[in-house]
Design an enzyme around this catalytic site. Sequence first.
Site, PDB file in Angstrom:
ATOM      1  N   ASP A 114       0.861  -1.182   0.000  1.00 57.26           N
ATOM      2  CA  ASP A 114       0.000   0.000   0.000  1.00 57.26           C
ATOM      3  C   ASP A 114       0.898   1.233   0.000  1.00 57.26           C
ATOM      4  OD1 ASP A 114      -2.159   1.660   0.118  1.00 57.26           O
ATOM      5  OD2 ASP A 114      -2.730   1.162   2.169  1.00 57.26           O
ATOM      6  N   ASP A 165      -2.767   2.452  -6.163  1.00 51.60           N
ATOM      7  CA  ASP A 165      -1.732   2.523  -5.132  1.00 51.60           C
ATOM      8  C   ASP A 165      -1.664   1.319  -4.200  1.00 51.60           C
ATOM      9  OD1 ASP A 165      -4.143   3.045  -3.912  1.00 51.60           O
ATOM     10  OD2 ASP A 165      -3.381   4.651  -2.634  1.00 51.60           O
ATOM     11  N   GLU A 166      -2.363   0.241  -4.512  1.00 54.56           N
ATOM     12  CA  GLU A 166      -2.240  -0.941  -3.657  1.00 54.56           C
ATOM     13  C   GLU A 166      -2.527  -2.212  -4.444  1.00 54.56           C
ATOM     14  OE1 GLU A 166      -5.225  -1.598  -0.593  1.00 54.56           O
ATOM     15  OE2 GLU A 166      -6.489  -0.031  -1.461  1.00 54.56           O
TER      16      GLU A 166
END
Length: 364
Positions: A14, A110-111
């Site tokens: 993350d 983003d993860e």
Amino acid sequence: MESANRARKIIHIDMDAFYASVEQRDHPEYRGRPIVVGGSPEGRGGVVATASYEARKFGIRSAMASKRAQQLCPEVLFVRPRFDVYKDVSQKIRSIFRRYTDLIEPLSLDEAFLDVSEDKLGIGSAIEIAKQIKQAIRDELQLTASAGVSINKFVAKIASDMNKPDGLTFIGPSGIEDFMEKLPVDKFFGVGRVTAAKMNGMGLHTGADLKKLSESEMTQRFGKVGRFYYNIVRGIDNRSVQPHRETKSLGAEDTFQVDLTDIDSMFTELSKIAETVEERLRRHGLKGRTITLKVKYHDFRIINRSHSFTEPVDDYETIITTVQQLLLGTAPEDHKIRLLGISLSNFGESRPGRKINPEQLSLF
């Protein structure tokens, strides 16, 4: 199933305050200052997409109204998002992941989950792989990421959030049940604000409280998802990392403390929800052809109204204009509304044909 589950090595990566960190990386004048990436607080007001860690110290968080963020920190800087840049950085991050495994399940820009049970480089240690990935992101992209390492997706996801920013948390098989028993229910991945409040109202505050309920009691209280809660509180999550997972729909909804009875209030709430949906679509890099409005009345009756376009859309103006007209078609002034929701589906590339102007929508 259990032995197979324990053999897996799952990492959840993350990125730390991703959009804000990219902006601070690219603009030295933003570094060390509280910034918000999202809509301006002026006019109808925007929504916070991401806040830098300097801004978070003031209580600013994602999905908060920009006007509220400005109240909490008058000196906060508002930066318009650059989704093309974030998508490019996201692709570079995934190229780092692919050095170690092809079993990558992105959740957003983003993860992502990674299954490194059998990694390409033969390293063998998920902790070591997580360290190398974090270092590569730092060296090559000048950004930081947090990682959670465990034997299943649920625990890895929670672990990645425990020591942010730049954290690395490992929760092994022997420690999972104890960890889950101590975890507050509102920290459970997938348990939203409304469900957490419902659980608290039942006297269920931690995993240990949930563990006292039988599987049948869980399903009676929470429906089908109760079976999932029953398993994960015991550290059981057999879901595989799905590299080709397809998102079917994406949206947001809100339940109101006081039922809405006038159209202005309904439009105001729809505006906030539409802002959130637009941000999530951009974050996932998605456009949808079908916009759906969900309405729940005070008597818990639910209706859905949809409209489809020939070309996929993701912009606020199209979304809000469409759902406003869909709402007007339900004669909202005759009802008390306790929940409104907006979702987009039917994702994909443009199809031949002209985009339909929302103004041409017919009312139901």
